[in-house]
Design a protein around this motif. Structure first.
Motif, PDB file in Angstrom:
ATOM      1  N   VAL A   1       0.840  -1.206   0.000  1.00 31.32           N
ATOM      2  CA  VAL A   1       0.000   0.000   0.000  1.00 31.32           C
ATOM      3  C   VAL A   1       0.872   1.252   0.000  1.00 31.32           C
ATOM      4  O   VAL A   1       0.620   2.201  -0.755  1.00 31.32           O
ATOM      5  CB  VAL A   1      -0.950   0.006   1.223  1.00 31.32           C
ATOM      6  CG1 VAL A   1      -1.658   1.348   1.343  1.00 31.32           C
ATOM      7  CG2 VAL A   1      -1.957  -1.126   1.116  1.00 31.32           C
ATOM      8  N   LYS A   2       1.902   1.227   0.826  1.00 30.24           N
ATOM      9  CA  LYS A   2       2.794   2.383   0.928  1.00 30.24           C
ATOM     10  C   LYS A   2       3.545   2.624  -0.376  1.00 30.24           C
ATOM     11  O   LYS A   2       3.727   3.769  -0.803  1.00 30.24           O
ATOM     12  CB  LYS A   2       3.781   2.158   2.077  1.00 30.24           C
ATOM     13  CG  LYS A   2       4.656   3.369   2.387  1.00 30.24           C
ATOM     14  CD  LYS A   2       5.546   3.105   3.584  1.00 30.24           C
ATOM     15  CE  LYS A   2       6.413   4.312   3.897  1.00 30.24           C
ATOM     16  NZ  LYS A   2       7.303   4.061   5.070  1.00 30.24           N
ATOM     17  N   ALA A   3       3.992   1.547  -1.021  1.00 30.46           N
ATOM     18  CA  ALA A   3       4.788   1.669  -2.241  1.00 30.46           C
ATOM     19  C   ALA A   3       3.948   2.036  -3.464  1.00 30.46           C
ATOM     20  O   ALA A   3       4.477   2.563  -4.442  1.00 30.46           O
ATOM     21  CB  ALA A   3       5.533   0.359  -2.496  1.00 30.46           C
ATOM     22  N   ASN A   4       2.657   1.720  -3.407  1.00 29.87           N
ATOM     23  CA  ASN A   4       1.786   1.960  -4.571  1.00 29.87           C
ATOM     24  C   ASN A   4       0.596   2.843  -4.207  1.00 29.87           C
ATOM     25  O   ASN A   4      -0.512   2.652  -4.711  1.00 29.87           O
ATOM     26  CB  ASN A   4       1.280   0.623  -5.121  1.00 29.87           C
ATOM     27  CG  ASN A   4       2.407  -0.292  -5.560  1.00 29.87           C
ATOM     28  OD1 ASN A   4       2.925  -0.162  -6.668  1.00 29.87           O
ATOM     29  ND2 ASN A   4       2.800  -1.216  -4.686  1.00 29.87           N
ATOM     30  N   GLY A   5       0.836   3.829  -3.365  1.00 29.20           N
ATOM     31  CA  GLY A   5      -0.236   4.672  -2.848  1.00 29.20           C
ATOM     32  C   GLY A   5      -1.038   5.382  -3.915  1.00 29.20           C
ATOM     33  O   GLY A   5      -2.277   5.406  -3.870  1.00 29.20           O
ATOM     34  N   ASN A   6      -0.373   5.940  -4.900  1.00 29.09           N
ATOM     35  CA  ASN A   6      -1.081   6.688  -5.950  1.00 29.09           C
ATOM     36  C   ASN A   6      -1.968   5.775  -6.785  1.00 29.09           C
ATOM     37  O   ASN A   6      -3.102   6.135  -7.129  1.00 29.09           O
ATOM     38  CB  ASN A   6      -0.080   7.409  -6.858  1.00 29.09           C
ATOM     39  CG  ASN A   6       0.647   8.541  -6.141  1.00 29.09           C
ATOM     40  OD1 ASN A   6       0.132   9.106  -5.188  1.00 29.09           O
ATOM     41  ND2 ASN A   6       1.840   8.861  -6.608  1.00 29.09           N
ATOM     42  N   LEU A   7      -1.453   4.589  -7.117  1.00 25.38           N
ATOM     43  CA  LEU A   7      -2.227   3.630  -7.907  1.00 25.38           C
ATOM     44  C   LEU A   7      -3.448   3.147  -7.133  1.00 25.38           C
ATOM     45  O   LEU A   7      -4.551   3.029  -7.691  1.00 25.38           O
ATOM     46  CB  LEU A   7      -1.341   2.444  -8.290  1.00 25.38           C
ATOM     47  CG  LEU A   7      -1.978   1.384  -9.192  1.00 25.38           C
ATOM     48  CD1 LEU A   7      -2.393   2.004 -10.521  1.00 25.38           C
ATOM     49  CD2 LEU A   7      -1.004   0.230  -9.417  1.00 25.38           C
ATOM     50  N   ILE A   8      -3.266   2.880  -5.848  1.00 24.67           N
ATOM     51  CA  ILE A   8      -4.376   2.412  -5.007  1.00 24.67           C
ATOM     52  C   ILE A   8      -5.422   3.513  -4.852  1.00 24.67           C
ATOM     53  O   ILE A   8      -6.630   3.256  -4.899  1.00 24.67           O
ATOM     54  CB  ILE A   8      -3.842   1.959  -3.633  1.00 24.67           C
ATOM     55  CG1 ILE A   8      -3.011   0.686  -3.811  1.00 24.67           C
ATOM     56  CG2 ILE A   8      -4.986   1.714  -2.655  1.00 24.67           C
ATOM     57  CD1 ILE A   8      -2.190   0.307  -2.595  1.00 24.67           C
ATOM     58  N   ALA A   9      -4.974   4.749  -4.691  1.00 21.50           N
ATOM     59  CA  ALA A   9      -5.908   5.879  -4.600  1.00 21.50           C
ATOM     60  C   ALA A   9      -6.732   5.985  -5.881  1.00 21.50           C
ATOM     61  O   ALA A   9      -7.947   6.221  -5.830  1.00 21.50           O
ATOM     62  CB  ALA A   9      -5.148   7.176  -4.342  1.00 21.50           C
ATOM     63  N   CYS A  10      -6.082   5.783  -7.033  1.00 19.20           N
ATOM     64  CA  CYS A  10      -6.806   5.818  -8.306  1.00 19.20           C
ATOM     65  C   CYS A  10      -7.845   4.702  -8.364  1.00 19.20           C
ATOM     66  O   CYS A  10      -8.961   4.908  -8.862  1.00 19.20           O
ATOM     67  CB  CYS A  10      -5.829   5.676  -9.473  1.00 19.20           C
ATOM     68  SG  CYS A  10      -4.899   7.179  -9.848  1.00 19.20           S
ATOM     69  N   GLY A  11      -7.483   3.524  -7.836  1.00 18.06           N
ATOM     70  CA  GLY A  11      -8.422   2.406  -7.817  1.00 18.06           C
ATOM     71  C   GLY A  11      -9.647   2.704  -6.973  1.00 18.06           C
ATOM     72  O   GLY A  11     -10.787   2.428  -7.377  1.00 18.06           O
ATOM     73  N   LEU A  12      -9.426   3.288  -5.797  1.00 18.43           N
ATOM     74  CA  LEU A  12     -10.553   3.622  -4.917  1.00 18.43           C
ATOM     75  C   LEU A  12     -11.406   4.744  -5.507  1.00 18.43           C
ATOM     76  O   LEU A  12     -12.638   4.715  -5.405  1.00 18.43           O
ATOM     77  CB  LEU A  12     -10.029   4.025  -3.535  1.00 18.43           C
ATOM     78  CG  LEU A  12      -9.384   2.902  -2.716  1.00 18.43           C
ATOM     79  CD1 LEU A  12      -8.826   3.443  -1.392  1.00 18.43           C
ATOM     80  CD2 LEU A  12     -10.379   1.782  -2.435  1.00 18.43           C
ATOM     81  N   LEU A  13     -10.767   5.725  -6.125  1.00 21.91           N
ATOM     82  CA  LEU A  13     -11.521   6.815  -6.754  1.00 21.91           C
ATOM     83  C   LEU A  13     -12.330   6.295  -7.941  1.00 21.91           C
ATOM     84  O   LEU A  13     -13.459   6.732  -8.169  1.00 21.91           O
ATOM     85  CB  LEU A  13     -10.568   7.924  -7.201  1.00 21.91           C
ATOM     86  CG  LEU A  13     -10.094   8.843  -6.063  1.00 21.91           C
ATOM     87  CD1 LEU A  13      -8.836   9.599  -6.462  1.00 21.91           C
ATOM     88  CD2 LEU A  13     -11.191   9.804  -5.652  1.00 21.91           C
ATOM     89  N   TYR A  14     -11.769   5.352  -8.689  1.00 23.59           N
ATOM     90  CA  TYR A  14     -12.522   4.741  -9.790  1.00 23.59           C
ATOM     91  C   TYR A  14     -13.750   4.022  -9.236  1.00 23.59           C
ATOM     92  O   TYR A  14     -14.862   4.161  -9.776  1.00 23.59           O
ATOM     93  CB  TYR A  14     -11.630   3.757 -10.550  1.00 23.59           C
ATOM     94  CG  TYR A  14     -12.364   2.994 -11.624  1.00 23.59           C
ATOM     95  CD1 TYR A  14     -12.592   3.560 -12.873  1.00 23.59           C
ATOM     96  CD2 TYR A  14     -12.833   1.709 -11.386  1.00 23.59           C
ATOM     97  CE1 TYR A  14     -13.281   2.869 -13.860  1.00 23.59           C
ATOM     98  CE2 TYR A  14     -13.524   1.009 -12.367  1.00 23.59           C
ATOM     99  CZ  TYR A  14     -13.744   1.584 -13.602  1.00 23.59           C
ATOM    100  OH  TYR A  14     -14.436   0.893 -14.564  1.00 23.59           O
ATOM    101  N   ALA A  15     -13.570   3.275  -8.152  1.00 22.43           N
ATOM    102  CA  ALA A  15     -14.684   2.548  -7.530  1.00 22.43           C
ATOM    103  C   ALA A  15     -15.760   3.503  -7.030  1.00 22.43           C
ATOM    104  O   ALA A  15     -16.965   3.249  -7.183  1.00 22.43           O
ATOM    105  CB  ALA A  15     -14.166   1.687  -6.380  1.00 22.43           C
ATOM    106  N   MET A  16     -15.350   4.630  -6.456  1.00 25.29           N
ATOM    107  CA  MET A  16     -16.326   5.595  -5.953  1.00 25.29           C
ATOM    108  C   MET A  16     -17.005   6.351  -7.095  1.00 25.29           C
ATOM    109  O   MET A  16     -18.165   6.754  -6.974  1.00 25.29           O
ATOM    110  CB  MET A  16     -15.647   6.578  -4.987  1.00 25.29           C
ATOM    111  CG  MET A  16     -15.227   5.950  -3.672  1.00 25.29           C
ATOM    112  SD  MET A  16     -16.631   5.311  -2.684  1.00 25.29           S
ATOM    113  CE  MET A  16     -16.588   3.558  -3.128  1.00 25.29           C
TER     114      MET A  16
END
Length: 240
Positions: free
Chosen positions: A117-132
């Motif tokens: 999560v720490k290493a891929n924070g931006n990608l994970i944030a994009c994933g959550l924003l896509y889901a929302m």
């Protein structure tokens, strides 16, 4: 609550949908803040951050905030695309695909370790924003723009307007409509806030596994709606 669209929806349908998806959004909101220190349910703040980074000539970071905005936009686009596509092919549950994708994203991210999560924070944030984005567009389409569940700014604005209108004497039908609308908005706010509290507590003990709770709520809501629909269809067949 997932099948009825537009004029076919009642206040009960919207209340069920609002409570379910607002709870999910609250959990995702607080999990994203704690894990990534960024907004993961709406893009209002990201526009301000984007402009600030541009002003400071931090173009690399500005592109990150632009990607956040695009991810949410693409989620909304995808959701409505799926609904339009399934409706043209006469599928009975057009909401199934957006809900399934959201559940998949939340579940996949939930099982990522802290280091990942720490290493891929931006990608994970994009994933959550896509889901929302998926979720917000889905609920907006189903409710004919009456319900939104991923952010509260517009809700508090509308609530303030409607509360002021209630004070003044109006026709009974208009008063009734205002009360129903206020009830719906308070439900969204209450469940979003509850999701933040519950999600925060779960995150404190289990980290990103808090997103599993959000995914589980979506699955249970879908199963409940499906079973309710099947029972209704059985009753109709028996009466015929």
């Amino acid at each position: 609550m997932f099948r009825h669209v537009g004029k076919g929806r009642t206040l009960v349908h919207n209340l069920q949908l609002a409570s379910l998806l607002s709870l999910v959004a609250g959990i995702v909101n607080v999990s994203g803040i704690f894990a990534l220190q960024t907004l993961t349910t709406n893009v209002t703040g990201h526009f301000a951050y984007f402009a600030d980074e541009i002003a400071q000539n931090h173009f690399a970071q500005a592109w990150v905030f632009l990607l956040y905005i695009i991810a949410f936009l693409f989620g909304a686009f995808s959701s409505n695309f799926f609904i339009e596509f399934t409706s043209r092919h006469d599928f009975k549950f057009g909401a199934a695909l957006p809900i399934s994708i959201e559940v998949f994203i939340l579940t996949a991210i939930a099982f990522l370790g802290p280091e990942t999560v720490k290493a891929n924070g931006n990608l994970i944030a994009c994933g959550l924003l896509y889901a929302m984005g998926l979720q917000n567009a889905l609920v907006t389409s189903l409710s004919n723009s009456v319900v939104r569940t991923t952010h509260l700014t517009g809700l508090f604005t509308d609530l303030g307007i409607e509360l002021s209108k209630v004070i003044f004497r109006r026709e009974y039908s208009e008063q009734k409509q205002l009360i129903s609308s206020i009830k719906l908005r308070l439900t969204i706010i209450a469940f979003f806030f509850s999701g933040c509290i519950v999600g925060g507590l779960v995150y404190f003990f289990q980290g990103m596994l808090s997103l599993l709770l959000a995914a589980g709520i979506l699955v249970m809501g879908w199963v409940y709606a499906y079973i309710k629909f099947q029972i209704l269809m059985m009753k109709r067949k028996l009466h015929h």
